[in-house]
Write a protein that holds these residues in place. Structure first.
Motif, PDB file in Angstrom:
ATOM      1  N   GLY A 145      -6.409  -0.820  -8.704  1.00 35.21           N
ATOM      2  CA  GLY A 145      -7.264  -0.507  -7.557  1.00 35.21           C
ATOM      3  C   GLY A 145      -8.382  -1.516  -7.385  1.00 35.21           C
ATOM      4  O   GLY A 145      -8.511  -2.470  -8.150  1.00 35.21           O
ATOM      5  N   ARG A 196      -6.578   3.071  -8.935  1.00 30.82           N
ATOM      6  CA  ARG A 196      -6.002   3.537  -7.657  1.00 30.82           C
ATOM      7  C   ARG A 196      -5.407   4.920  -7.891  1.00 30.82           C
ATOM      8  O   ARG A 196      -4.381   5.060  -8.529  1.00 30.82           O
ATOM      9  CB  ARG A 196      -4.922   2.567  -7.164  1.00 30.82           C
ATOM     10  N   PHE A 249     -10.506   5.150  -5.123  1.00 29.43           N
ATOM     11  CA  PHE A 249     -10.821   4.408  -6.353  1.00 29.43           C
ATOM     12  C   PHE A 249     -11.553   5.275  -7.379  1.00 29.43           C
ATOM     13  O   PHE A 249     -11.692   4.890  -8.523  1.00 29.43           O
ATOM     14  CB  PHE A 249     -11.576   3.103  -6.068  1.00 29.43           C
ATOM     15  N   SER A 273      -4.563   1.163   0.661  1.00 30.10           N
ATOM     16  CA  SER A 273      -3.793   0.458  -0.374  1.00 30.10           C
ATOM     17  C   SER A 273      -2.508  -0.147   0.189  1.00 30.10           C
ATOM     18  O   SER A 273      -1.840  -0.910  -0.494  1.00 30.10           O
ATOM     19  CB  SER A 273      -3.446   1.441  -1.505  1.00 30.10           C
TER      20      SER A 273
END
Ligand SMILES: [Zn+2]
Length: 355
Positions: free
Chosen positions: A169, A176, A130, A122
């Motif tokens: 995400g 996320r 995820f 990320s």
């Protein structure tokens, strides 16, 4: 902490998306669910078996402990994040850059939380996923601290704070899960092409450790055994202290084995056969909590195998009374004094006196 605040601020204000997303998460998850789970002594979770497959949903006891016990069991760094809802510094955790295959589990209770195949980069400096191993294993609560509304995530079994979940995400979930490395342990999947001897650890409490060690020492595929204490709070306990019943420890045997020669399931069969798992804090003439029947699992798959094995045993009618064996995540093993090691073998015996 400041770095994360800055980043979250940027996300909320700069990117725009998560503000609405946060309110969606809030509505979806709510805090009422978590409040209800706090008073229920059991929780439904899913475990991962040896093949990495999810078990059916299982009802298990929640790992509830008073705060002072968590303080004793965890390091100050773990305690600050997991019980104090702290945040480790970005790019400083041990897993943000971990690309190995395996399973991430809760440090507090061993519950599997995330798999490496759901991990993505990320760029935030915190390990990000995820999706969790199973929705059941993650608790959610609205967090309105620091002038923001976020969705805090915690372990469904022991309530350890893990991090937060955001709606920015990647596919397929667009979520996320932003984690603190320190709240998780990592269990690497062995490369199928790898060669060489394998070694795994197991730990069992089944009454007086002299006899239990001798039983496991005779099992083919067991490479080493040691007797000691585990499951209590006192650090480096002596045998005398454990016998006074004020340490919380059980007498245990730590077994090192080659899973290519003897499976964990086979070791469990030896364990069930070596003692009476229906008597709480008692084995034959030995009475006290240090003689409790307990299995300390080292990996998520050991827990799954243990619970399946117990379920099978409970159904097959071998014992007329309920099985009271405790199943807990393995913590520190304190080796007992040298004269307890291979006590019976040194004396040419195979069983405890009075048994
Ligand atoms: Zn936990």
């Amino acid at each position: 902490m400041m770095t994360r605040l800055f980043w979250i601020g940027m996300t909320l204000a700069g990117l725009g998306i998560p503000v609405a997303a946060q309110s969606r998460l809030e509505k979806k998850e709510g805090s009422a669910m978590n409040a209800a789970s706090k008073i229920n002594p059991e929780v439904t979770v899913r475990l991962l078996n040896e093949k990495g497959n999810l078990t059916p949903p299982l009802r298990v006891a929640r790992a509830l402990k008073p705060d002072n016990e968590w303080k004793e069991l965890l390091t100050p760094e773990h305690y600050k994040v997991m019980r104090g809802k702290g945040t480790e510094r970005a790019f400083c955790g041990i897993f943000h850059d971990n690309h190995k295959k395996g399973v991430y589990a809760c440090v507090g209770c061993g519950l599997p939380l995330f798999r490496s195949d759901a991990k993505f980069d990320s760029g935030t400096g915190w390990p990000s996923f995820f999706q969790p191993v199973a929705e059941e294993n993650i608790g959610r609560e609205t967090d309105r601290t620091l002038g923001m509304t976020r969705t805090e995530i915690h372990c469904a079994r022991c309530d350890a704070h893990l991090g937060h979940v955001f709606d920015d995400g990647p596919d397929p979930t667009r979520l996320r899960y932003c984690l603190n490395s320190i709240a998780m342990s990592f269990h690497e999947t062995r490369d199928p092409a790898a060669t060489g001897p394998r070694r795994e650890k197991a730990m069992f409490g089944a009454g007086c450790f002299w006899g239990v060690e001798e039983t496991f020492r005779q099992v083919k595929g067991v490479a080493a055994t040691a007797v000691g204490f585990s499951g209590g709070l006192r650090k480096y306990p002596t045998y005398e202290q454990v016998c006074r019943h004020d340490t919380g420890h059980a007498e245990v045997v730590q077994v090192e084995f080659d899973p290519d020669r003897v499976s964990y399931e086979q070791l469990l069969d030896v364990f069930w056969g070596s003692h009476d798992p229906t008597t709480a804090d008692r084995q034959g003439p030995d009475v006290g909590s240090q003689y409790r029947s307990v299995i300390f699992f080292h990996t998520p798959s050991q827990e799954a195998t243990t619970r399946m094995s117990l379920e099978k045993l409970a159904k097959n009618g071998r014992f007329s009374r309920p099985i009271v064996t405790q199943i807990e995540t393995a913590r520190e093993f304190y080796r007992a004094e040298e004269y307890h090691q291979q006590y019976l073998a040194k004396r040419g015996k195979s069983d405890c006196p009075g048994k």
